[in-house]
Enzyme design. Structure first.
Site, PDB file in Angstrom:
ATOM      1  CB  CYS A   2      29.830  43.841  33.809  1.00  0.00           C
ATOM      2  SG  CYS A   2      29.250  44.589  32.109  1.00  0.00           S
ATOM      3  NE  ARG A  27      33.471  44.034  38.183  1.00  0.00           N
ATOM      4  CZ  ARG A  27      34.868  44.108  38.291  1.00  0.00           C
ATOM      5  NH1 ARG A  27      35.597  44.371  39.244  1.00  0.00           N
ATOM      6  NH2 ARG A  27      35.158  43.334  37.125  1.00  0.00           N
ATOM      7  CD1 TRP A  71      30.358  51.305  32.531  1.00  0.00           C
ATOM      8  CD2 TRP A  71      31.205  50.443  30.792  1.00  0.00           C
ATOM      9  NE1 TRP A  71      31.158  52.220  31.732  1.00  0.00           N
ATOM     10  CE2 TRP A  71      31.570  51.811  30.709  1.00  0.00           C
ATOM     11  CE3 TRP A  71      31.809  49.483  29.724  1.00  0.00           C
ATOM     12  CZ2 TRP A  71      32.523  52.078  29.852  1.00  0.00           C
ATOM     13  CZ3 TRP A  71      32.550  50.033  28.635  1.00  0.00           C
ATOM     14  CH2 TRP A  71      33.086  51.373  28.763  1.00  0.00           C
ATOM     15  CG  ASN A  97      33.215  41.411  34.239  1.00  0.00           C
ATOM     16  OD1 ASN A  97      33.043  42.331  33.282  1.00  0.00           O
ATOM     17  ND2 ASN A  97      34.147  41.142  35.227  1.00  0.00           N
ATOM     18  N   GLY A  98      33.035  40.783  30.767  1.00  0.00           N
ATOM     19  CA  GLY A  98      34.001  40.671  29.863  1.00  0.00           C
ATOM     20  C   GLY A  98      33.475  40.820  28.416  1.00  0.00           C
ATOM     21  CD  GLU A 454      44.858  61.647  40.381  1.00  0.00           C
ATOM     22  OE1 GLU A 454      44.895  61.400  38.967  1.00  0.00           O
ATOM     23  OE2 GLU A 454      44.079  61.138  40.836  1.00  0.00           O
ATOM     24  CE  LYS A 458      40.417  61.381  40.626  1.00  0.00           C
ATOM     25  NZ  LYS A 458      41.441  60.602  40.798  1.00  0.00           N
ATOM     26  CD  GLU A 461      37.212  60.486  38.011  1.00  0.00           C
ATOM     27  OE1 GLU A 461      38.410  60.562  38.753  1.00  0.00           O
ATOM     28  OE2 GLU A 461      36.879  59.305  37.614  1.00  0.00           O
ATOM     29  CG  HIS A 477      54.634  77.713  25.325  1.00  0.00           C
ATOM     30  ND1 HIS A 477      55.538  78.540  24.518  1.00  0.00           N
ATOM     31  CD2 HIS A 477      55.168  77.422  26.274  1.00  0.00           C
ATOM     32  CE1 HIS A 477      56.613  78.790  25.254  1.00  0.00           C
ATOM     33  NE2 HIS A 477      56.447  78.198  26.234  1.00  0.00           N
ATOM     34  CE  LYS A 576      37.752  52.296  42.527  1.00  0.00           C
ATOM     35  NZ  LYS A 576      38.292  53.591  42.196  1.00  0.00           N
TER      36      LYS A 576
HETATM   37  O1  M6R Z   1      42.519  50.385  38.214  1.00  0.00           O
HETATM   38  P1  M6R Z   1      43.378  51.058  37.540  1.00  0.00           P
HETATM   39  O2  M6R Z   1      44.358  51.879  38.275  1.00  0.00           O
HETATM   40  O3  M6R Z   1      44.379  50.373  36.577  1.00  0.00           O
HETATM   41  O4  M6R Z   1      42.555  52.173  36.869  1.00  0.00           O
HETATM   42  C1  M6R Z   1      43.032  52.944  35.784  1.00  0.00           C
HETATM   43  C2  M6R Z   1      42.113  54.370  35.667  1.00  0.00           C
HETATM   44  O5  M6R Z   1      41.004  53.570  34.987  1.00  0.00           O
HETATM   45  C3  M6R Z   1      41.845  54.799  36.973  1.00  0.00           C
HETATM   46  O6  M6R Z   1      42.787  55.302  37.520  1.00  0.00           O
HETATM   47  C4  M6R Z   1      40.890  56.127  36.713  1.00  0.00           C
HETATM   48  O7  M6R Z   1      41.597  57.211  35.921  1.00  0.00           O
HETATM   49  C5  M6R Z   1      40.524  56.686  37.853  1.00  0.00           C
HETATM   50  N1  M6R Z   1      39.355  55.878  38.434  1.00  0.00           N
HETATM   51  C6  M6R Z   1      40.074  58.177  37.855  1.00  0.00           C
HETATM   52  O8  M6R Z   1      39.726  58.584  39.243  1.00  0.00           O
END
Ligand code: M6R
Length: 581
Positions: A2, A27, A71, A97-98, A454, A458, A461, A477, A576
Site C-alpha cells: 500500500c 506498492r 494492496w 500502510n501495514g 532470475e 522475470k 511474473e 532428473h 513491489k
Molecule cells: O525489496 P526486496 O529486494 O526485499 O524484494 C524482494 C522480492 O520481493 C523482489 O526481489 C521480487 O522478487 C522482485 N520484485 C521480482 O522481480
C-alpha cells in the site's frame, strides 16, 4: 504494501495526492481513495487503479488531504474496503500502510461499545479508536498518541479530522517520509510523490507521531518532543518518470549501465565496513530476486575467495533458523521486506554482525542492521526488479574484488560498457518462440544457474508464462518428462569449465523435442549448430557475462510480456514492496 500520501499547504491537496498515488502504485493498485478537509471531510474512493481512472477524486476541494493506493490484505478489493476509512460520525479519516495484527480483538471491543463498522479491513479500527479518544478532549494529536500504543503490528498512518487544520502521522515498522517544502508539507510512503516539490526530507523513527500544520512539523516520541535530521535527497523528479519509454521496466533496464557504474564506484575500501573486510564466513538472507543475487554471489565468493557462504530464504529463516555466526548480509532493494527485516533482527539476537544492502535511504532494513551499503540504482518503480538487481551484484562483486585485493576493480569499473552493448541485441526470434510456449525452462551451471532462476522469475511474473530455472544437470532428473516442442529451453552456455557438458545437455534436450535458445559468447561456432536460436553476447570477463546474460533474459521477458499485452509494470496479484509475512 500500500502507498499513502498526505499534503498540507496553500495549494489544492487532491491533485497533488492523486499524482502522488499514481507514483506509489507499484506498492499496490487494487483500489484507491482520497479524503480532504473542506469544512467537513470530503471522501472519494474506488475499486481499481487510480492511473486508469478518470474519476472525481481529483476534484475534491481543500488544502489538506490524505490518500491511499491499496494492496488488499484484509477484505477483498472493493469501494468499501478502499481507504480512507472514517469513524462513525465521519469526522475523522485515516489511511494506513501495514497490518494491525490485533484488529479482531479491538473490533470486538469497539462493536460492543456501539461502533458501527462499514468495511472488512483491519484499518477501520484505528478510525474508531481515534473517535473514542477524540471525543474526550477534541485534540487529534493527543487522540492519536493515545491510540497508537494499543496497536500491534505495523503502521504508517495519516489522520485528519474535519475541524482541525493539520495532519497527524504515526509510524511503526512501515515506511513514512515527510517532505519539507516552503509553506507546505508532504507525507508519503517514499520520496517519489514528494521529489517534484522538494528534496528536503525527514524520515520518522519507529514509534514517532508527528503533527503537520501549514507552518511547522512537530515530532513526538513516547510523548516527548524530539527532532529528526533534515536530509537532502539526491534523486531528481525525472528519475520517477518514464522519460519517453513505454514502461518503467524498459526505462529501468536501460538505466542499468549507469546504475552499475554508479554503484561500483560507491563501494570503496573506505565505505566497506570492517566486518566485511574481516569476514571468514557469510550468511546471506533475502527474498525473490534479491535471493537470486545472493546465490550468484555465493558461487563467486566461494570460488574466488574460498569464503563459505550460506544462503537462506528470509521467509524460512524466521521459523527454521540455522546455526549462524559471523557476518550476516540482508539484501533488499526496497529495504522494507518484512521477512528480511525480521531475519536480520534474529541474526542480531544471535550476536551476528549484520550488513544491509539496499537501494532506499533510511529504509527499515538500514535502520535495523549494524551497517548498510546503499546501491546507487535510483528509484525503481516497475514491480519487476531489474536495475536494483544489477546494482546488488555491483555491491557484492565489489566486495569480492576487495577481498581479492582489488583483482576485479578494472573489470568492474568498465563493466557498464558491455551492459550497454547487450541492450541493443535483437531478440525477435526468441520472443516469437516464447510467446507460444506452454512452459519455459531456463538452465545454466555455476553462477549461470541463479541467472537462469532470475530469468525465469522475470518471465513468469510479467508474461504469466510458467517458467522454471534449473541447474542444467538437474533437468534429466525429472523435468525431462515435460520437454516437448511447446516447452522451449533457454540455455546459458559460456566458455569455461562447464561449456562441454552444457553442449551435451543441449543435445539431450533437443533429442527430446524441445526447441533450444542458447545464450553464449560471440564467435562461438558450436552453439549456432546445436541450438535453434543463438543469442551472442560480447566477449568479456565471466563476472560481466553474468550481468550481460541476465540483461538479455530481462529483455526477453519484457518483449514477450509486451507481445502478450501484459501489464508489464504492474503484473497481476503482485506488489513491489512485500511488507507482510
Ligand atoms: O525489496 P526486496 O529486494 O526485499 O524484494 C524482494 C522480492 O520481493 C523482489 O526481489 C521480487 O522478487 C522482485 N520484485 C521480482 O522481480
Amino acid at each position: 504494501m500500500c502507498g499513502i500520501v498526505g499534503y498540507i499547504g496553500r495549494r489544492e491537496a487532491a491533485p497533488i495526492i492523486v499524482e502522488g498515488l499514481k507514483k506509489l502504485e507499484y506498492r499496490g493498485y487494487d483500489s484507491f481513495g482520497v479524503a480532504t478537509i473542506n469544512g467537513c471531510i470530503e471522501l472519494d474512493k474506488h475499486q481499481g487503479r487510480i492511473s486508469d481512472s478518470s474519476s472525481s477524486t481529483v476534484n475534491l476541494k481543500g488544502k489538506i488531504g490524505i490518500g491511499h493506493t491499496r494492496w488488499a490484505t484484509h477484505g477483498v478489493p472493493n469501494d468499501v474496503n478502499a481507504h480512507p476509512h472514517m469513524d462513525c460520525n465521519n469526522r475523522i479519516a485515516v489511511v494506513h500502510n501495514g497490518i494491525i495484527e490485533n484488529y479482531a480483538e479491538l473490533k470486538r471491543q469497539l462493536v460492543s461499545r456501539g461502533h458501527v463498522f462499514r468495511s472488512e479491513t483491519d484499518t477501520e479500527v484505528v478510525a474508531h479508536l481515534i473517535e473514542d479518544a477524540y471525543e474526550k478532549e477534541e485534540d487529534l494529536l493527543s487522540a492519536v498518541q493515545k491510540v497508537v500504543p494499543r496497536l500491534t503490528g505495523s503502521y504508517a498512518l495519516l489522520v485528519i479530522a474535519s475541524n482541525e487544520d493539520r495532519i497527524i502521522v504515526a509510524r511503526y515498522a512501515s515506511p513514512l517520509v515527510l517532505g519539507v517544502g516552503d509553506g507546505e508539507f508532504f507525507a508519503a510512503s517514499d520520496m517519489t510523490p514528494i521529489i517534484d516539490y522538494t528534496e528536503r526530507a525527514i524520515f520518522l523513527e519507529d514509534g514517532d507521531v508527528a503533527s503537520l500544520t501549514q507552518d511547522e512539523i512537530e515530532i513526538f516520541h513516547e510523548g516527548k518532543r524530539v527532532t529528526r535530521p533534515l536530509e537532502l535527497i539526491d534523486w531528481s523528479g525525472e528519475d520517477t518518470k518514464k522519460g519517453g519509454f513505454p514502461h518503467y521496466m524498459l526505462k529501468e533496464i536501460y538505466e542499468q549501465p549507469q546504475a552499475f557504474y554508479n554503484t561500483v564506484r560507491s563501494v570503496t575500501a573506505e565505505t566497506l565496513p570492517v566486518s566485511v573486510k574481516n569476514a571468514e564466513s557469510v550468511t546471506i538472507i533475502a527474498c525473490g530476486s534479491s535471493y537470486n543475487a545472493g546465490l550468484i554471489i555465493k558461487y563467486i565468493l566461494e570460488n574466488t575467495c574460498a569464503i563459505p557462504v550460506r544462503l537462506e530464504f528470509a521467509s524460512e529463516f524466521k521459523y527454521f533458523p540455522p546455526p549462524i555466526r559471523g557476518l550476516v548480509i540482508g539484501i533488499s532493494q526496497s529495504g522494507e521486506t518484512a521477512d528480511t527485516i525480521t531475519a536480520i533482527k534474529q541474526a542480531k539476537a544471535h550476536n551476528c554482525t549484520s550488513l544491509a544492502i539496499t537501494n532506499v535511504l533510511a529504509s527499515s532494513i538500514s535502520r535495523t542492521a549494524d551497517c548498510t551499503l546503499f546501491m546507487r540504482a535510483g528509484p525503481e518503480i516497475s514491480v519487476a526488479a531489474t536495475k536494483s538487481f544489477i546494482a546488488q551484484l555491483a555491491v557484492l562483486m565489489q566486495i569480492t574484488s576487495f577481498l581479492r585485493n582489488g583483482e576485479f576493480d578494472d573489470i568492474l569499473r568498465s563493466g557498464h560498457r558491455a551492459i550497454e552493448e547487450v541492450l541493443l541485441i535483437d531478440l525477435s526470434d526468441a520472443v516469437s518462440l516464447c510467446i507460444n510456449a506452454h512452459s519455459i525452462f531456463y538452465v545454466g551451471r555455476g553462477p549461470f544457474y541463479p541467472v537462469s532462476l532470475e530469468g525465469s522469475l522475470k518471465m513468469k511474473e510479467i508474461s504469466y508464462i510458467h517458467a522454471e530455472g534449473y541447474a542444467a544437470g538437474e533437468l534429466k532428473h525429472g523435468p525431462f518428462a515435460l520437454l516437448s516442442p511447446e516447452t522451449p529451453v533457454i540455455a546459458i552456455c559460456m566458455p569455461g569449465e562447464t561449456y562441454g557438458v552444457m553442449i551435451s545437455n543441449i543435445k539431450e534436450m533437443k533429442a527430446r523435442g524441445a526447441p533450444v535458445i542458447a545464450i553464449g559468447e560471440e564467435g562461438d561456432l558450436e552453439l549456432p549448430e546445436v541450438a535453434d536460436i543463438f543469442i551472442p553476447l560480447p566477449v568479456t570477463h565471466p563476472l560481466i557475462q553474468v550481468l550481460t546474460s541476465l540483461i538479455v533474459l530481462q529483455l526477453l521477458a519484457y518483449y514477450t510480456a509486451v507481445s502478450l499485452n501484459r501489464d508489464v509494470d504492474k503484473p497481476r496479484n503482485l506488489a513491489k514492496s512485500v511488507t507482510v509475512e
